[in-house]
Write a protein that holds these residues in place. Structure first.
Motif, PDB file in Angstrom:
ATOM      1  N   GLN A 141       0.785  -1.032  -0.044  1.00  0.00           N
ATOM      2  CA  GLN A 141      -0.053   0.070  -0.002  1.00  0.00           C
ATOM      3  C   GLN A 141       0.924   1.413  -0.131  1.00  0.00           C
ATOM      4  O   GLN A 141       0.794   2.365  -0.732  1.00  0.00           O
ATOM      5  N   ARG A 142       1.776   1.276   0.872  1.00  0.00           N
ATOM      6  CA  ARG A 142       2.813   2.386   0.834  1.00  0.00           C
ATOM      7  C   ARG A 142       3.617   2.630  -0.595  1.00  0.00           C
ATOM      8  O   ARG A 142       3.835   3.772  -1.084  1.00  0.00           O
ATOM      9  N   ARG A 143       3.874   1.385  -1.186  1.00  0.00           N
ATOM     10  CA  ARG A 143       4.703   1.438  -2.334  1.00  0.00           C
ATOM     11  C   ARG A 143       3.566   2.316  -3.321  1.00  0.00           C
ATOM     12  O   ARG A 143       4.027   3.151  -4.430  1.00  0.00           O
ATOM     13  N   ASP A 144       2.494   1.922  -3.443  1.00  0.00           N
ATOM     14  CA  ASP A 144       1.463   2.225  -4.456  1.00  0.00           C
ATOM     15  C   ASP A 144       1.338   3.944  -4.487  1.00  0.00           C
ATOM     16  O   ASP A 144       1.443   4.371  -5.384  1.00  0.00           O
ATOM     17  N   VAL A 145       1.022   4.268  -3.354  1.00  0.00           N
ATOM     18  CA  VAL A 145       1.100   5.590  -3.087  1.00  0.00           C
ATOM     19  C   VAL A 145       2.103   6.389  -3.436  1.00  0.00           C
ATOM     20  O   VAL A 145       2.235   7.543  -4.102  1.00  0.00           O
ATOM     21  N   CYS A 146       3.476   6.045  -3.155  1.00  0.00           N
ATOM     22  CA  CYS A 146       4.810   6.550  -3.415  1.00  0.00           C
ATOM     23  C   CYS A 146       5.025   6.427  -4.871  1.00  0.00           C
ATOM     24  O   CYS A 146       5.522   7.335  -5.453  1.00  0.00           O
ATOM     25  N   ARG A 147       4.642   5.446  -5.578  1.00  0.00           N
ATOM     26  CA  ARG A 147       5.008   5.078  -7.255  1.00  0.00           C
ATOM     27  C   ARG A 147       3.947   6.255  -7.852  1.00  0.00           C
ATOM     28  O   ARG A 147       4.522   7.023  -8.714  1.00  0.00           O
ATOM     29  N   ARG A 148       2.625   6.578  -7.239  1.00  0.00           N
ATOM     30  CA  ARG A 148       1.921   7.736  -7.966  1.00  0.00           C
ATOM     31  C   ARG A 148       2.538   8.965  -7.670  1.00  0.00           C
ATOM     32  O   ARG A 148       2.545   9.837  -8.525  1.00  0.00           O
ATOM     33  N   LEU A 149       2.987   9.166  -6.355  1.00  0.00           N
ATOM     34  CA  LEU A 149       3.732  10.539  -6.212  1.00  0.00           C
ATOM     35  C   LEU A 149       4.822  10.726  -7.160  1.00  0.00           C
ATOM     36  O   LEU A 149       4.898  11.871  -7.371  1.00  0.00           O
ATOM     37  N   LEU A 150       5.566   9.952  -7.472  1.00  0.00           N
ATOM     38  CA  LEU A 150       6.711   9.679  -8.268  1.00  0.00           C
ATOM     39  C   LEU A 150       6.212   9.825  -9.717  1.00  0.00           C
ATOM     40  O   LEU A 150       7.204   9.856 -10.662  1.00  0.00           O
ATOM     41  N   GLY A 151       4.961   9.844 -10.108  1.00  0.00           N
ATOM     42  CA  GLY A 151       4.526  10.003 -11.460  1.00  0.00           C
ATOM     43  C   GLY A 151       4.561   8.784 -12.293  1.00  0.00           C
ATOM     44  O   GLY A 151       4.600   8.724 -13.656  1.00  0.00           O
ATOM     45  N   GLN A 152       4.472   7.611 -11.553  1.00  0.00           N
ATOM     46  CA  GLN A 152       4.649   6.401 -12.388  1.00  0.00           C
ATOM     47  C   GLN A 152       3.488   6.113 -13.036  1.00  0.00           C
ATOM     48  O   GLN A 152       3.580   5.380 -14.216  1.00  0.00           O
ATOM     49  N   ALA A 153       2.317   6.503 -12.737  1.00  0.00           N
ATOM     50  CA  ALA A 153       1.145   6.295 -13.594  1.00  0.00           C
ATOM     51  C   ALA A 153       0.875   7.065 -14.660  1.00  0.00           C
ATOM     52  O   ALA A 153      -0.402   7.245 -15.340  1.00  0.00           O
ATOM     53  N   THR A 154       1.842   7.939 -15.022  1.00  0.00           N
ATOM     54  CA  THR A 154       1.498   9.171 -16.029  1.00  0.00           C
ATOM     55  C   THR A 154       2.584   9.031 -17.323  1.00  0.00           C
ATOM     56  O   THR A 154       3.368   8.304 -17.162  1.00  0.00           O
ATOM     57  N   VAL A 155       2.063   9.684 -18.269  1.00  0.00           N
ATOM     58  CA  VAL A 155       3.022   9.464 -19.440  1.00  0.00           C
ATOM     59  C   VAL A 155       3.966  10.690 -19.747  1.00  0.00           C
ATOM     60  O   VAL A 155       4.541  10.757 -20.712  1.00  0.00           O
ATOM     61  N   GLN A 156       3.646  11.767 -18.916  1.00  0.00           N
ATOM     62  CA  GLN A 156       4.437  13.072 -19.028  1.00  0.00           C
ATOM     63  C   GLN A 156       5.868  12.663 -18.458  1.00  0.00           C
ATOM     64  O   GLN A 156       5.967  11.647 -17.762  1.00  0.00           O
ATOM     65  N   PRO A 157       6.846  13.287 -19.206  1.00  0.00           N
ATOM     66  CA  PRO A 157       8.099  13.146 -18.702  1.00  0.00           C
ATOM     67  C   PRO A 157       8.358  13.431 -17.073  1.00  0.00           C
ATOM     68  O   PRO A 157       7.897  14.353 -16.810  1.00  0.00           O
ATOM     69  N   ARG A 158       9.251  12.687 -16.498  1.00  0.00           N
ATOM     70  CA  ARG A 158       9.574  12.908 -15.226  1.00  0.00           C
ATOM     71  C   ARG A 158      11.171  12.656 -14.947  1.00  0.00           C
ATOM     72  O   ARG A 158      11.629  11.843 -15.531  1.00  0.00           O
ATOM     73  N   ARG A 159      11.472  13.295 -14.096  1.00  0.00           N
ATOM     74  CA  ARG A 159      13.108  13.202 -13.569  1.00  0.00           C
ATOM     75  C   ARG A 159      12.718  13.152 -12.195  1.00  0.00           C
ATOM     76  O   ARG A 159      12.271  13.821 -11.357  1.00  0.00           O
ATOM     77  N   ARG A 160      13.621  11.956 -11.649  1.00  0.00           N
ATOM     78  CA  ARG A 160      13.383  11.743 -10.299  1.00  0.00           C
ATOM     79  C   ARG A 160      14.793  11.592  -9.652  1.00  0.00           C
ATOM     80  O   ARG A 160      15.619  11.090  -9.837  1.00  0.00           O
ATOM     81  N   VAL A 161      14.439  11.829  -8.192  1.00  0.00           N
ATOM     82  CA  VAL A 161      15.441  11.687  -7.214  1.00  0.00           C
ATOM     83  C   VAL A 161      14.854  10.604  -5.946  1.00  0.00           C
ATOM     84  O   VAL A 161      13.996  11.160  -5.540  1.00  0.00           O
ATOM     85  N   LEU A 162      15.331   9.427  -5.994  1.00  0.00           N
ATOM     86  CA  LEU A 162      15.126   8.686  -4.896  1.00  0.00           C
ATOM     87  C   LEU A 162      16.338   8.725  -3.781  1.00  0.00           C
ATOM     88  O   LEU A 162      17.177   8.358  -4.127  1.00  0.00           O
ATOM     89  N   VAL A 163      15.660   8.931  -2.443  1.00  0.00           N
ATOM     90  CA  VAL A 163      16.560   8.756  -1.344  1.00  0.00           C
ATOM     91  C   VAL A 163      16.195   7.610  -0.435  1.00  0.00           C
ATOM     92  O   VAL A 163      15.066   7.502   0.015  1.00  0.00           O
ATOM     93  N   SER A 164      17.205   6.820  -0.085  1.00  0.00           N
ATOM     94  CA  SER A 164      17.109   5.716   0.860  1.00  0.00           C
ATOM     95  C   SER A 164      17.625   6.241   2.083  1.00  0.00           C
ATOM     96  O   SER A 164      18.919   6.939   2.101  1.00  0.00           O
ATOM     97  N   THR A 165      16.936   6.008   3.164  1.00  0.00           N
ATOM     98  CA  THR A 165      17.549   6.705   4.695  1.00  0.00           C
ATOM     99  C   THR A 165      17.959   5.329   5.442  1.00  0.00           C
ATOM    100  O   THR A 165      18.136   5.435   6.441  1.00  0.00           O
ATOM    101  N   THR A 166      17.905   4.088   4.721  1.00  0.00           N
ATOM    102  CA  THR A 166      18.381   3.003   5.497  1.00  0.00           C
ATOM    103  C   THR A 166      19.667   2.379   5.046  1.00  0.00           C
ATOM    104  O   THR A 166      20.070   1.478   5.565  1.00  0.00           O
ATOM    105  N   GLY A 167      20.287   3.031   4.071  1.00  0.00           N
ATOM    106  CA  GLY A 167      21.648   2.530   3.970  1.00  0.00           C
ATOM    107  C   GLY A 167      21.656   1.874   2.488  1.00  0.00           C
ATOM    108  O   GLY A 167      22.599   0.928   2.130  1.00  0.00           O
TER     109      GLY A 167
END
Length: 240
Positions: free
Chosen positions: A40-66
């Motif tokens: 469930q968390r992954r689904d909303v995060c993917r949508r916030l990252l624009g995975q469900a759209t066709v528009q161009p996206r540039r993304r920065v993904l940050v892991s805080t767990t190492g």
């Protein structure tokens, strides 16, 4: 992220959709809260990252767990190119020292983006690396279109445990500002209830708060903006 029908009909639904659209164009910060299943968390995060759209996206993904594998699954493998995607990792000093002592390579993967990703151990360095990643993508794009930039930080918990709420507050404030300057959208995840003390402290920093919950097997979200003045109400989300 959602269509107008998801918010319901009537003037309130229209106003909510229009406000979200404006925030999306101008840049927005989002806090996702609630202790729920990973999918469930992954689904909303993917949508916030624009995975469900066709528009161009540039993304920065940050892991805080190492471990960058914690965020690499947030985007499809076929878009993992250095001109559209950057990874940044934060590891506690104890974890970083242990990794050096054992020879562990936390970025071991077939992905060139992961292999070259910086790992930081301080909030200041993490903020610098995120800003540098945004700057690099902006240079590749010759300037961002509205909402083209998406930044995702997988969890605030390690940062809060290491540095405390006051320092994390300052870090989030500065990082949100850097993202908004690029008309981008940034989101963070915090697996705590909306009315917890920590969320109450951090909430004023965010344009949008997304609450997640599961009710009798029904996955639900509630989006709030303007300090809760406008809310979507609880919406059931299909996880199939």
């Amino acid at each position: 992220m959602f269509s107008r029908k998801d918010w319901g009909s009537g003037s309130d639904g229209e106003q909510f959709t229009e406000t979200l659209s404006r925030l999306k164009r101008e840049g927005a910060s989002v806090l996702v809260v609630g202790s729920v299943r990973t999918d469930q968390r992954r689904d909303v995060c993917r949508r916030l990252l624009g995975q469900a759209t066709v528009q161009p996206r540039r993304r920065v993904l940050v892991s805080t767990t190492g471990d960058l594998h914690d965020v690499s699954h947030m985007v499809d493998a076929d878009i993992n190119t250095s001109d559209t995607l950057r990874f940044v990792s934060y590891a506690t000093q104890a974890r970083s020292t242990a990794a050096r002592d054992t020879g562990e390579d936390t970025a071991e993967t077939d992905s060139p983006s992961l292999e070259s990703s910086p790992t930081t151990t301080t909030l200041a360095d993490l903020g610098i690396e995120i800003s540098s990643a945004i700057e690099a993508l902006e240079s590749e794009a010759n300037g961002f279109a509205p909402a083209e930039l998406r930044v995702g930080i997988n969890s605030l918990v390690p940062l809060l445990e290491e540095f405390g709420a006051e320092r994390v507050f300052k870090f989030v404030h500065l990082t949100n500002g850097r993202t908004r300057d690029a008309n981008g959208m940034i989101h963070y995840y915090l697996p705590m209830d909306r009315d917890s003390d920590v969320v109450s402290v951090l909430a004023p920093l965010f344009d949008i708060i997304v609450e997640l919950r599961e009710q009798s097997g029904d996955f639900q979200e509630r989006w709030s903006i303007n300090d809760g003045d406008q809310s979507s109400g609880w919406i059931s989300i299909d996880q199939s």
